[in-house]
Design a protein around this motif. Structure first.
Motif, short mmCIF file in Angstrom:
data_model
loop_
_atom_site.label_atom_id
_atom_site.label_comp_id
_atom_site.label_asym_id
_atom_site.label_seq_id
_atom_site.Cartn_x
_atom_site.Cartn_y
_atom_site.Cartn_z
N TYR A 52 23.72 0.32 -55.65
CA TYR A 52 24.52 -0.52 -55.25
C TYR A 52 23.99 -1.31 -53.98
O TYR A 52 24.06 -2.69 -53.85
CB TYR A 52 25.84 -0.13 -54.97
N ASN A 101 20.88 -3.15 -55.03
CA ASN A 101 21.32 -4.41 -55.51
C ASN A 101 21.95 -5.42 -54.75
O ASN A 101 21.42 -6.80 -54.97
CB ASN A 101 22.36 -4.03 -56.75
N ASN A 131 28.88 -4.85 -56.39
CA ASN A 131 28.06 -4.11 -55.73
C ASN A 131 28.39 -3.89 -54.31
O ASN A 131 28.55 -2.76 -53.95
CB ASN A 131 26.53 -4.57 -55.58
#
Ligand code: MN3
Length: 238
Positions: free
Chosen positions: A76, A79, A113
């Motif tokens: 996360y 990203n 995210n």
């Protein structure tokens, strides 16, 4: 969405006032991931786990934590850094990214995210080795005022965690003066709904499948009985 949150000067001011406001809450700062100080810098960093990977064993094994923290949580962060590079969100704190993108379909990837980074850091801190048991007196009082008893609160939390359909989270939150249990789906977080999160349980399958397979209730009950960090909840209620 507040479109005025894009100037770096206001962000810097916010960070400074957060630092001052946080001076007395060392443990909160120590958890790193939730503090704007740790998350405001670009690129965002994966906040450290508050304990060793094997510290929650056998309730949650080091194997689960190594994937959940080392792969899922880290992904996360990676990203989000890719998604915000060169955008108006690049220098914003994690909380501002979350509140600024919530509810905007074209910003869903950034929101998902960012919220998952925040939710996971909050989750790690919602547990501790040798947790569970009786909440501290000040929290117990609040729980009894809102739910009648600690057991009733525990049951409602477990019920929310077990009944959340598909991936999501169960939360104890403070809504005004009242404690409540809520559940959210996927990356959704109570942060965007005007309540104060106190603690959470991750009920995505990746949180328990390696240790409990499909037995989500066993995972939830073990977390509540043996790991839940009531002190963290009390700290957040203050
Ligand atoms: Mn998870």
């Amino acid at each position: 969405m507040n479109k005025n949150d894009t100037t770096s000067s206001s962000t810097v001011l916010d960070r400074r006032s957060f630092l001052v406001a946080s001076a007395g809450t060392a443990a909160w700062i120590a958890m790193g991931g939730l503090s704007e100080t740790a998350q405001a810098a670009s690129p965002l960093v994966l906040p450290p786990l508050p304990y060793a990977e094997n510290a929650l064993d056998p309730v949650i094994t080091a194997n689960t934590i190594s994937f959940h923290y080392g792969k899922h949580h880290k992904a996360y962060v990676d990203n989000l850094n890719k998604l915000v590079t060169g955008t108006e969100y690049a220098d914003l704190s994690l909380k501002k990214i979350i509140t600024g993108t919530a509810g905007w379909p074209d910003k869903a990837a950034i929101f998902n995210n960012a919220a998952q980074i925040w939710n996971h850091t909050f989750y790690w801190n919602s547990m501790k080795p040798k947790g569970g048991g009786e909440p501290p007196a000040a929290l117990k009082q609040k729980i009894e005022a809102s739910f009648g008893s600690v057991d009733a609160c525990r049951k409602e939390l477990a019920g929310a965690a077990v009944s959340q359909f598909g991936s999501g989270w169960a939360w104890l939150v403070l809504d005004g003066d009242k404690l409540k249990v809520v559940k959210t789906a996927n990356a959704d977080t109570p942060l965007t709904t005007g309540v104060k999160p106190l603690l959470t349980i991750d009920v995505w399958e990746h949180a328990y499948y390696l240790d409990y397979q499909n037995r989500r209730a066993d995972y939830v009950n073990a977390v509540l009985d043996k790991l839940i960090n009531w002190e963290f909840a009390l700290q957040n209620a203050g």
